[in-house]
Design a protein around this motif. Sequence first.
Motif, short mmCIF file in Angstrom:
data_model
loop_
_atom_site.label_atom_id
_atom_site.label_comp_id
_atom_site.label_asym_id
_atom_site.label_seq_id
_atom_site.Cartn_x
_atom_site.Cartn_y
_atom_site.Cartn_z
N ARG A 159 0.83 -1.21 0.00
CA ARG A 159 0.00 0.00 0.00
C ARG A 159 0.86 1.26 0.00
O ARG A 159 0.56 2.23 -0.68
CB ARG A 159 -0.92 -0.03 1.22
N MET A 160 1.94 1.25 0.79
CA MET A 160 2.84 2.40 0.82
C MET A 160 3.49 2.63 -0.54
O MET A 160 3.58 3.77 -1.02
CB MET A 160 3.91 2.20 1.89
N LEU A 161 3.93 1.55 -1.18
CA LEU A 161 4.54 1.68 -2.50
C LEU A 161 3.54 2.19 -3.53
O LEU A 161 3.86 3.05 -4.37
CB LEU A 161 5.12 0.34 -2.94
N ASP A 162 2.31 1.69 -3.47
CA ASP A 162 1.27 2.14 -4.40
C ASP A 162 0.98 3.62 -4.24
O ASP A 162 0.60 4.29 -5.20
CB ASP A 162 -0.02 1.34 -4.18
N ARG A 163 1.17 4.15 -3.03
CA ARG A 163 0.90 5.56 -2.76
C ARG A 163 2.14 6.42 -2.88
O ARG A 163 2.12 7.61 -2.55
CB ARG A 163 0.28 5.70 -1.37
N GLY A 164 3.23 5.83 -3.35
CA GLY A 164 4.44 6.60 -3.63
C GLY A 164 5.30 6.93 -2.43
O GLY A 164 6.14 7.83 -2.51
N ARG A 165 5.12 6.23 -1.33
CA ARG A 165 5.93 6.48 -0.15
C ARG A 165 7.17 5.59 -0.19
O ARG A 165 7.14 4.42 0.16
CB ARG A 165 5.13 6.19 1.12
N VAL A 166 8.28 6.16 -0.66
CA VAL A 166 9.54 5.43 -0.76
C VAL A 166 10.67 6.36 -0.30
O VAL A 166 10.52 7.57 -0.28
CB VAL A 166 9.82 4.97 -2.22
N GLY A 167 11.78 5.73 0.08
CA GLY A 167 12.97 6.51 0.40
C GLY A 167 13.15 6.80 1.88
O GLY A 167 14.28 6.77 2.38
N ASN A 168 12.07 7.07 2.59
CA ASN A 168 12.21 7.37 4.02
C ASN A 168 11.40 6.40 4.88
O ASN A 168 11.09 6.70 6.04
CB ASN A 168 11.80 8.82 4.32
N VAL A 169 11.08 5.23 4.33
CA VAL A 169 10.33 4.21 5.06
C VAL A 169 11.10 2.89 5.01
O VAL A 169 11.55 2.48 3.93
CB VAL A 169 8.92 4.01 4.48
N GLN A 170 11.25 2.28 6.17
CA GLN A 170 11.83 0.94 6.25
C GLN A 170 10.82 0.00 6.86
O GLN A 170 9.89 0.43 7.56
CB GLN A 170 13.12 0.97 7.08
N TYR A 171 11.00 -1.30 6.62
CA TYR A 171 10.03 -2.31 7.06
C TYR A 171 10.75 -3.39 7.85
O TYR A 171 11.84 -3.82 7.48
CB TYR A 171 9.33 -2.94 5.84
N SER A 172 10.10 -3.84 8.93
CA SER A 172 10.73 -4.85 9.75
C SER A 172 9.68 -5.67 10.50
O SER A 172 8.71 -5.11 11.02
CB SER A 172 11.68 -4.19 10.77
N LEU A 173 9.87 -7.00 10.51
CA LEU A 173 9.04 -7.86 11.34
C LEU A 173 9.49 -7.70 12.79
O LEU A 173 10.66 -7.96 13.11
CB LEU A 173 9.19 -9.32 10.92
N VAL A 174 8.60 -7.25 13.65
CA VAL A 174 8.98 -6.92 15.02
C VAL A 174 7.92 -7.40 16.00
O VAL A 174 6.72 -7.15 15.82
CB VAL A 174 9.18 -5.39 15.18
N ASN A 175 8.37 -8.08 17.04
CA ASN A 175 7.55 -8.37 18.21
C ASN A 175 7.74 -7.20 19.17
O ASN A 175 8.85 -6.91 19.60
CB ASN A 175 8.01 -9.67 18.85
N ALA A 176 6.65 -6.51 19.52
CA ALA A 176 6.74 -5.30 20.34
C ALA A 176 7.35 -5.57 21.71
O ALA A 176 7.83 -4.63 22.37
CB ALA A 176 5.36 -4.68 20.51
#
Length: 249
Positions: free
Chosen positions: A105-122
């Motif tokens: 969804r972020m990529l489809d909306r053009g949000r790139v460059g300042n977003v990273q993704y990580s699988l995280v247990n809080a």
Amino acid sequence: MSDQNTTHFGYQQVPVEEKAKRVRAVFDSVATRYDVMNDLMSLGIHRLWKRHAIELSGVRRGQRVLDLASGTGDLAYRFSGLVGSDGLVVMTDINAAMLGEGRSRMLDRGRVGNVQYSLVNAEQIPFESTLFDCVTIGFGLRNVTHKQNAIDEMFRVLKPGGRALILEFSHPTTKSLSKVYDAYSFSVLPTLGRLVANDPESYRYLAESIRMHPDQETLRAMMEASGFERCEYFNHTGGIVAIHRGYKL
């Protein structure tokens, strides 16, 4: 909780080590219909709750934001616009299917460059201490097995002067609203889940998990126990949802 080896999954008691697995299974099931169900369940009001959380965050250009339990990324999307190209938003979830939906969804909306993704247990945030200006968790804390551990971790990774926001379903402030809300939660939500997501059980769990979540004052006390100061909360829709905010000073 009946003893230290079990915890609640909705109204059920399950072994502690099984809860995270069961929560992942719930969100594996609903991931592709998550946004549609949010709009239907809240009549779109969830957008107003999230907008207020963004306003309370005080996030500015160049800051670092950790968004726990990001889901499909409503908060992360707004934060990425606020921090700009010299800031960073780390979008996380314990569930790979949900994180994948959010990333797409972020990529489809053009949000790139300042977003990273990580699988995280809080409960075990894999980042160094004092790294982030703001940590948020939206509609995710109630699914965490050891909530105090997660709040402790939020405090640890914040910079001095940083703030945490917890946006979560909470407890209605009047008995009359509570009765109406119970009727809605245990009849309408599972029906919507069956019709839209073909999964009434996951939405029955949703209703039960909300009832098992700490009330507003208890959650504020938990934040204070982790070291947060100037803790406060803001009720929405008669306390059906609350936004808690605390500072690391």
